[in-house]
Design a protein around this motif. Structure first.
Motif, PDB file in Angstrom:
ATOM      1  N   LEU A 188       2.923   0.703  10.547  1.00  0.00           N
ATOM      2  CA  LEU A 188       3.119  -0.326   9.532  1.00  0.00           C
ATOM      3  C   LEU A 188       2.991   0.250   8.127  1.00  0.00           C
ATOM      4  CD1 LEU A 188       1.106  -3.195  11.257  1.00  0.00           C
ATOM      5  CD2 LEU A 188       3.522  -2.592  11.519  1.00  0.00           C
ATOM      6  N   SER A 189       2.611   1.502   8.056  1.00  0.00           N
ATOM      7  CA  SER A 189       2.576   2.225   6.790  1.00  0.00           C
ATOM      8  C   SER A 189       3.067   3.644   7.057  1.00  0.00           C
ATOM      9  CB  SER A 189       1.162   2.242   6.205  1.00  0.00           C
ATOM     10  OG  SER A 189       0.261   2.909   7.081  1.00  0.00           O
ATOM     11  N   GLY A 190       3.385   4.389   6.005  1.00  0.00           N
ATOM     12  CA  GLY A 190       3.874   5.742   6.192  1.00  0.00           C
ATOM     13  C   GLY A 190       5.388   5.803   6.252  1.00  0.00           C
ATOM     14  N   LYS A 191       5.921   6.979   6.588  1.00  0.00           N
ATOM     15  CA  LYS A 191       7.353   7.216   6.470  1.00  0.00           C
ATOM     16  C   LYS A 191       8.209   6.504   7.518  1.00  0.00           C
ATOM     17  CE  LYS A 191       7.107  11.700   8.872  1.00  0.00           C
ATOM     18  NZ  LYS A 191       7.364  13.160   8.709  1.00  0.00           N
ATOM     19  N   LEU A 192       7.591   6.001   8.590  1.00  0.00           N
ATOM     20  CA  LEU A 192       8.345   5.266   9.608  1.00  0.00           C
ATOM     21  C   LEU A 192       8.100   3.763   9.546  1.00  0.00           C
ATOM     22  CD1 LEU A 192       7.860   7.675  12.656  1.00  0.00           C
ATOM     23  CD2 LEU A 192       9.936   7.358  11.301  1.00  0.00           C
ATOM     24  N   SER A 193       7.516   3.300   8.452  1.00  0.00           N
ATOM     25  CA  SER A 193       7.128   1.895   8.352  1.00  0.00           C
ATOM     26  C   SER A 193       8.322   0.943   8.337  1.00  0.00           C
ATOM     27  CB  SER A 193       6.269   1.656   7.107  1.00  0.00           C
ATOM     28  OG  SER A 193       6.982   2.000   5.927  1.00  0.00           O
ATOM     29  N   ALA A 194       9.497   1.418   7.902  1.00  0.00           N
ATOM     30  CA  ALA A 194      10.680   0.553   7.908  1.00  0.00           C
ATOM     31  C   ALA A 194      10.979   0.062   9.322  1.00  0.00           C
ATOM     32  CB  ALA A 194      11.884   1.297   7.341  1.00  0.00           C
ATOM     33  N   GLY A 196       9.722  -3.915  11.152  1.00  0.00           N
ATOM     34  CA  GLY A 196      10.702  -4.710  11.888  1.00  0.00           C
ATOM     35  C   GLY A 196      10.182  -5.118  13.257  1.00  0.00           C
ATOM     36  N   ILE A 197       9.422  -4.229  13.892  1.00  0.00           N
ATOM     37  CA  ILE A 197       8.803  -4.539  15.189  1.00  0.00           C
ATOM     38  C   ILE A 197       7.777  -5.652  15.035  1.00  0.00           C
ATOM     39  CG2 ILE A 197       7.271  -3.618  16.983  1.00  0.00           C
ATOM     40  CD1 ILE A 197       8.683  -0.909  16.600  1.00  0.00           C
ATOM     41  N   LYS A 198       6.899  -5.506  14.038  1.00  0.00           N
ATOM     42  CA  LYS A 198       5.852  -6.508  13.821  1.00  0.00           C
ATOM     43  C   LYS A 198       6.454  -7.878  13.487  1.00  0.00           C
ATOM     44  CE  LYS A 198       2.224  -7.855  10.583  1.00  0.00           C
ATOM     45  NZ  LYS A 198       1.546  -7.530   9.309  1.00  0.00           N
ATOM     46  N   TYR A 221      11.110 -12.820   5.808  1.00  0.00           N
ATOM     47  CA  TYR A 221      10.348 -11.577   5.868  1.00  0.00           C
ATOM     48  C   TYR A 221      10.831 -10.620   4.775  1.00  0.00           C
ATOM     49  CZ  TYR A 221       8.757 -13.162  10.447  1.00  0.00           C
ATOM     50  OH  TYR A 221       8.201 -13.876  11.483  1.00  0.00           O
ATOM     51  N   LYS A 222       9.904  -9.929   4.186  1.00  0.00           N
ATOM     52  CA  LYS A 222      10.225  -8.999   3.096  1.00  0.00           C
ATOM     53  C   LYS A 222      11.054  -7.822   3.605  1.00  0.00           C
ATOM     54  CE  LYS A 222       7.880  -5.814  -0.083  1.00  0.00           C
ATOM     55  NZ  LYS A 222       6.547  -5.296  -0.511  1.00  0.00           N
ATOM     56  N   ASP A 223      10.777  -7.398   4.839  1.00  0.00           N
ATOM     57  CA  ASP A 223      11.438  -6.227   5.410  1.00  0.00           C
ATOM     58  C   ASP A 223      12.466  -6.648   6.455  1.00  0.00           C
ATOM     59  OD1 ASP A 223       9.518  -4.058   4.240  1.00  0.00           O
ATOM     60  OD2 ASP A 223       8.219  -5.570   5.137  1.00  0.00           O
ATOM     61  N   GLY A 224      13.504  -5.838   6.617  1.00  0.00           N
ATOM     62  CA  GLY A 224      14.540  -6.137   7.595  1.00  0.00           C
ATOM     63  C   GLY A 224      14.064  -5.933   9.022  1.00  0.00           C
ATOM     64  N   TYR A 225      14.839  -6.460   9.984  1.00  0.00           N
ATOM     65  CA  TYR A 225      14.436  -6.318  11.390  1.00  0.00           C
ATOM     66  C   TYR A 225      14.668  -4.909  11.908  1.00  0.00           C
ATOM     67  CZ  TYR A 225      19.372  -7.818  11.875  1.00  0.00           C
ATOM     68  OH  TYR A 225      20.731  -7.963  11.756  1.00  0.00           O
ATOM     69  N   SER A 226      15.497  -4.136  11.226  1.00  0.00           N
ATOM     70  CA  SER A 226      15.700  -2.724  11.507  1.00  0.00           C
ATOM     71  C   SER A 226      16.226  -2.495  12.925  1.00  0.00           C
ATOM     72  CB  SER A 226      14.405  -1.936  11.260  1.00  0.00           C
ATOM     73  OG  SER A 226      14.660  -0.572  11.051  1.00  0.00           O
ATOM     74  N   ALA A 227      16.162  -1.245  13.388  1.00  0.00           N
ATOM     75  CA  ALA A 227      16.841  -0.860  14.628  1.00  0.00           C
ATOM     76  C   ALA A 227      16.268  -1.514  15.878  1.00  0.00           C
ATOM     77  CB  ALA A 227      16.802   0.655  14.783  1.00  0.00           C
ATOM     78  N   TYR A 228      14.969  -1.819  15.865  1.00  0.00           N
ATOM     79  CA  TYR A 228      14.334  -2.284  17.106  1.00  0.00           C
ATOM     80  C   TYR A 228      13.860  -3.725  17.048  1.00  0.00           C
ATOM     81  CZ  TYR A 228      14.396   2.728  17.623  1.00  0.00           C
ATOM     82  OH  TYR A 228      14.813   4.033  17.668  1.00  0.00           O
ATOM     83  N   GLY A 271      15.443  -6.701  17.443  1.00  0.00           N
ATOM     84  CA  GLY A 271      15.873  -7.551  18.550  1.00  0.00           C
ATOM     85  C   GLY A 271      15.162  -7.221  19.844  1.00  0.00           C
ATOM     86  N   TYR A 272      14.923  -5.943  20.087  1.00  0.00           N
ATOM     87  CA  TYR A 272      14.276  -5.522  21.326  1.00  0.00           C
ATOM     88  C   TYR A 272      12.764  -5.782  21.277  1.00  0.00           C
ATOM     89  CZ  TYR A 272      18.894  -3.720  21.629  1.00  0.00           C
ATOM     90  OH  TYR A 272      20.262  -3.660  21.627  1.00  0.00           O
ATOM     91  N   SER A 273      12.217  -5.875  20.062  1.00  0.00           N
ATOM     92  CA  SER A 273      10.815  -6.263  19.892  1.00  0.00           C
ATOM     93  C   SER A 273      10.650  -7.753  20.186  1.00  0.00           C
ATOM     94  CB  SER A 273      10.345  -5.969  18.459  1.00  0.00           C
ATOM     95  OG  SER A 273      10.519  -4.617  18.147  1.00  0.00           O
ATOM     96  N   TYR A 274      11.596  -8.532  19.695  1.00  0.00           N
ATOM     97  CA  TYR A 274      11.579  -9.963  19.978  1.00  0.00           C
ATOM     98  C   TYR A 274      11.649 -10.197  21.489  1.00  0.00           C
ATOM     99  CZ  TYR A 274      12.769 -14.935  19.575  1.00  0.00           C
ATOM    100  OH  TYR A 274      12.772 -16.311  19.685  1.00  0.00           O
ATOM    101  N   ASP A 275      12.542  -9.471  22.151  1.00  0.00           N
ATOM    102  CA  ASP A 275      12.675  -9.619  23.607  1.00  0.00           C
ATOM    103  C   ASP A 275      11.417  -9.165  24.335  1.00  0.00           C
ATOM    104  OD1 ASP A 275      15.210 -10.637  23.319  1.00  0.00           O
ATOM    105  OD2 ASP A 275      16.250  -8.780  23.839  1.00  0.00           O
ATOM    106  N   ALA A 276      10.750  -8.131  23.818  1.00  0.00           N
ATOM    107  CA  ALA A 276       9.498  -7.674  24.425  1.00  0.00           C
ATOM    108  C   ALA A 276       8.422  -8.756  24.308  1.00  0.00           C
ATOM    109  CB  ALA A 276       9.028  -6.389  23.755  1.00  0.00           C
ATOM    110  N   ALA A 277       8.302  -9.343  23.106  1.00  0.00           N
ATOM    111  CA  ALA A 277       7.314 -10.410  22.901  1.00  0.00           C
ATOM    112  C   ALA A 277       7.650 -11.630  23.747  1.00  0.00           C
ATOM    113  CB  ALA A 277       7.269 -10.789  21.425  1.00  0.00           C
ATOM    114  N   TRP A 278       8.929 -11.956  23.828  1.00  0.00           N
ATOM    115  CA  TRP A 278       9.338 -13.129  24.613  1.00  0.00           C
ATOM    116  C   TRP A 278       9.092 -12.899  26.108  1.00  0.00           C
ATOM    117  CZ3 TRP A 278       9.812 -17.481  22.187  1.00  0.00           C
ATOM    118  CH2 TRP A 278      10.331 -18.595  22.843  1.00  0.00           C
ATOM    119  N   SER A 279       9.159 -11.649  26.542  1.00  0.00           N
ATOM    120  CA  SER A 279       8.830 -11.333  27.936  1.00  0.00           C
ATOM    121  C   SER A 279       7.370 -11.676  28.230  1.00  0.00           C
ATOM    122  CB  SER A 279       9.068  -9.841  28.208  1.00  0.00           C
ATOM    123  OG  SER A 279      10.424  -9.501  28.099  1.00  0.00           O
TER     124      SER A 279
END
Length: 409
Positions: A48-54, A58-60, A319-326, A328-336
């Motif tokens: 959620l911070s650092g160079k991969l936070s984008a 999106g996952i969070k 949300y301030k940040d975009g959903y980014s590459a993952y 949709g798959y994060s939403y599906d993981a949470a919905w599972s």
């Protein structure tokens, strides 16, 4: 995706794990809310911070969106879902500490994440000991679900608590090689990686498949993620006669690498995996990445009818940040996880069972629904049954999809 180099979990963390895992097994999952409902928590672990936070944000946010929708629709009567997020900063050791903390929270019944495969390697046993379901939207390393001997064709699921909505590098690397050789018509490739678990593994799978197809690997090398100057390897690529470069790694290094290879005189495309598909790659390449290629999991959500509601809801949520590459798959993981909670409650006469965490794990293998990325279900190894991948190319300021399919061996 995704891996940073694997760090050893300390004895102190292991000891804390043992205590918290043992302490959680007999605890009732869920606590009473003021309104008479039971609070059920879904955890998130991501950078959620650092160079991969984008990617991590999106996952969070996508997990948060699923939680809010379940509550708004009163999907599980008597249950109010909540979110508990942890920042691993892409660091395996921090991820292990976060896993221990999440296992120790009795209300947590499942966790979405992490982003990086190497972080998962430090978390899996902790979650398994705590009987806590883990679903990653982005891990792609085969070892996590198929075991360490998968290269010899021996598949053994290491931990029953591990699931993922992203397909593996076993499919992704081979699909990329097929595209490079058959579609892009490149027969000579220089293969690079960042020496991390994700990058090195993906590059090795690509290289093996590319050779089987009849292609020639004119050179191999590694870069250090701590470096910014890749001129030495860029010079090697430029003098190798390569028609393309395949890079196993992530966008913070991939962008500058692409830029420096082209500035060295090699006006050839760089291709990689899902770790590159982010607008930051283009920015970090100084906009010198036109025509570069990458594969990513699933089909582009913007083109899926199943994703229209998700995209609209995400936008409306502000949300301030975009959903980014993952996302949709994060939403599906949470919905599972939410669907598994729903099934566990229904199978207990409409009441939240005392051992909800264990019951959620038991229901996970039976989860099946149409999600953001298409049909969501899991095979005997906890892997997604959706094996689709998409090839993207850089056109101007964006990544554009050019082909969706799957590996055909």
């Amino acid at each position: 995706m995704r891996k940073s180099s694997l760090l050893v979990v300390t004895i102190a963390v292991t000891g804390a794990l043992t205590l918290s895992a043992c302490g959680s097994r007999g605890a009732k999952s869920g606590s009473e809310n003021a309104g008479g409902t039971t609070k059920v928590v879904i955890g998130v672990d991501a950078p959620l911070s650092g160079k991969l936070s984008a990617l991590g944000l999106g996952i969070k946010n996508s997990t948060d969106l699923a939680v809010k929708k379940a509550n708004k629709e009163n999907l599980v009567p008597g249950v109010t879902f909540a979110l508990e997020s942890k920042d691993d900063q892409g660091n395996p050791n921090t991820g292990g500490q976060n896993a221990t903390a999440l296992v120790g929270m009795k209300d947590v019944v499942g966790v979405v994440g992490p982003l990086n495969s190497s972080v998962s390697l430090t978390m899996q046993k902790i979650f398994s000991d705590g009987k806590l379901t883990q679903i990653s939207p982005s891990n792609t390393t085969p070892d996590l679900s198929l075991g360490p001997d998968w290269t010899s064709g021996k598949y053994t699921r290491p931990y029953p608590t591990y699931f993922r909505t992203a397909t593996t590098d076993l499919v992704q690397g081979r699909y990329a090689a097929q595209y490079m050789f058959n579609d892009a018509k490149k027969t000579k490739v220089y293969v690079l990686d960042d020496k991390k678990t994700y990058g090195a593994g993906l590059a090795a799978i690509f290289q093996d498949e590319f050779k089987k197809l009849g292609g020639t690997v004119v050179g191999t090398d590694h870069i250090s993620p701590d470096d910014k100057d890749f001129s030495a390897v860029a010079t090697k690529v430029a003098s190798s006669g390569a028609e393309a470069v395949y890079y196993g790694g992530e966008y913070p290094e991939g962008g500058p690498l692409s830029d420096q290879i082209k500035k060295a005189g090699a006006k050839i495309p760089l291709m990689g995996g899902d770790g590159l598909v982010d607008p930051e790659f283009i920015k970090l390449s100084n906009n010198n990445s036109e025509g570069d290629l990458a594969t990513s999991v699933g089909a582009p959500v913007e083109q899926l009818d199943s994703a229209k509601a998700y995209i609209a809801d995400y936008t409306a949520a502000g949300y301030k940040d975009g959903y980014s590459a993952y996302g949709g798959y994060s939403y599906d993981a949470a919905w599972s996880i939410i669907q598994a909670v729903k099934a566990a409650v229904e199978h207990n006469g409409g009441k939240v069972p005392d051992d909800l965490r264990t019951k959620v794990l038991a229901e996970m293998a039976k989860v099946s629904f149409t999600g953001v990325g298409g049909q969501v279900s899991y095979d005997q190894y906890g892997d997604t049954t959706n094996k689709q991948l998409t090839v993207y190319t850089v056109k101007g300021p964006d990544w554009k999809p050019i082909k969706t399919g799957t590996y055909t061996g």
